[in-house]
Design an enzyme around this catalytic site. Sequence first.
Site, mmCIF file in Angstrom:
data_model
loop_
_atom_site.group_PDB
_atom_site.id
_atom_site.type_symbol
_atom_site.label_atom_id
_atom_site.label_comp_id
_atom_site.label_asym_id
_atom_site.label_seq_id
_atom_site.Cartn_x
_atom_site.Cartn_y
_atom_site.Cartn_z
ATOM 1 N N HIS A 1 -37.738 66.491 -69.985
ATOM 2 C CA HIS A 1 -37.976 66.032 -71.032
ATOM 3 C C HIS A 1 -39.371 66.139 -71.385
ATOM 4 O O HIS A 1 -39.750 66.570 -72.814
ATOM 5 C CB HIS A 1 -37.657 64.378 -71.129
ATOM 6 C CG HIS A 1 -38.283 63.670 -72.293
ATOM 7 N ND1 HIS A 1 -37.085 63.575 -73.461
ATOM 8 C CD2 HIS A 1 -39.447 63.095 -73.049
ATOM 9 C CE1 HIS A 1 -37.772 63.202 -74.633
ATOM 10 N NE2 HIS A 1 -39.087 62.865 -74.038
ATOM 11 N N GLU A 2 -40.495 65.929 -70.784
ATOM 12 C CA GLU A 2 -41.805 66.436 -71.145
ATOM 13 C C GLU A 2 -41.975 67.832 -71.265
ATOM 14 O O GLU A 2 -42.640 68.286 -72.064
ATOM 15 C CB GLU A 2 -42.720 65.857 -70.167
ATOM 16 C CG GLU A 2 -42.637 64.162 -70.042
ATOM 17 C CD GLU A 2 -42.983 63.347 -71.514
ATOM 18 O OE1 GLU A 2 -43.740 64.044 -72.210
ATOM 19 O OE2 GLU A 2 -42.254 62.345 -71.550
ATOM 20 N N HIS B 1 -41.053 68.755 -74.837
ATOM 21 C CA HIS B 1 -42.223 68.424 -75.655
ATOM 22 C C HIS B 1 -43.164 69.932 -75.818
ATOM 23 O O HIS B 1 -43.734 70.305 -76.735
ATOM 24 C CB HIS B 1 -42.628 67.415 -75.503
ATOM 25 C CG HIS B 1 -42.240 66.103 -75.990
ATOM 26 N ND1 HIS B 1 -41.646 65.989 -77.090
ATOM 27 C CD2 HIS B 1 -41.834 65.086 -75.260
ATOM 28 C CE1 HIS B 1 -41.122 64.691 -77.171
ATOM 29 N NE2 HIS B 1 -41.261 64.092 -76.126
ATOM 30 N N HIS C 1 -43.924 72.535 -78.895
ATOM 31 C CA HIS C 1 -45.246 72.991 -79.238
ATOM 32 C C HIS C 1 -45.328 74.432 -79.215
ATOM 33 O O HIS C 1 -45.908 75.036 -79.960
ATOM 34 C CB HIS C 1 -46.379 72.101 -78.199
ATOM 35 C CG HIS C 1 -47.474 72.249 -78.679
ATOM 36 N ND1 HIS C 1 -48.737 72.489 -77.978
ATOM 37 C CD2 HIS C 1 -48.274 72.718 -80.078
ATOM 38 C CE1 HIS C 1 -49.742 72.470 -78.682
ATOM 39 N NE2 HIS C 1 -49.634 72.589 -79.734
#
Length: 235
Positions: free
Chosen positions: A104-105, A108, A112
Amino acid sequence: MYYAFDTAYMWIYILMIAAFIVSLIAQISVQSNFNKYSKVQSSSGMTGAQVANRLLSSQNVTNVAVGQIAGNLTDHYNPSNKTLGLSEPVYGSSSLSATAVAAHECGHAMQHAYGYGPLKIRTAIVPVVNFSSRISWIFLIIGLFFNNSTASIFLNIGIILFSAAVVFQLITLPVEFDASRRGLDLLESDGILTRDEVKGASAVLKAAAMTYVAAACVSILQLIRLILISRSRSD
């Protein structure tokens, strides 16, 4: 007119109580699912840190540093310095929970790197939201505890400032759901998890996503309540 507002208030309070209950259930569900799948080891045997580095590398996101941070479920990606922090229960664990959170991270970080619109908007408004969240309650308290024209002005200013936080939470929803989707897709396509294991990882992330939904609902209902108070005082 007053009856209509009394009825509106009644339903808003009922909905707010319901939203708080949903928020509580979501928090319990997150911890429950995380604990459940923390006991299930992935077939790949890769730790959260290894998963993160593998996924970032496979997507050519090579400028993000993966590190360990203190706490439990404090995992996050910081776009300002391109660091991906994994909490202690995630960084060195090969459980499905750790794998899911790490993916999940990474989602992110990919957002970006690829210029995902909602993330760019959310990142841009963080300073505004931080300021408005801190100062909004000063205006709201003055407006709620005093009943005159000047107090109404303070109340309306507080509502406008509080609205920024609501907008931030609404923008957060697609950001969080998209990050989970990206991460889960890569876990299967890169062969880190089997299809059945992805279901367990998905359960962890879905539970986490519901906390954002519940928080957004609470904020929206709080905003509506404040608007109703302001309208009732102006009538």
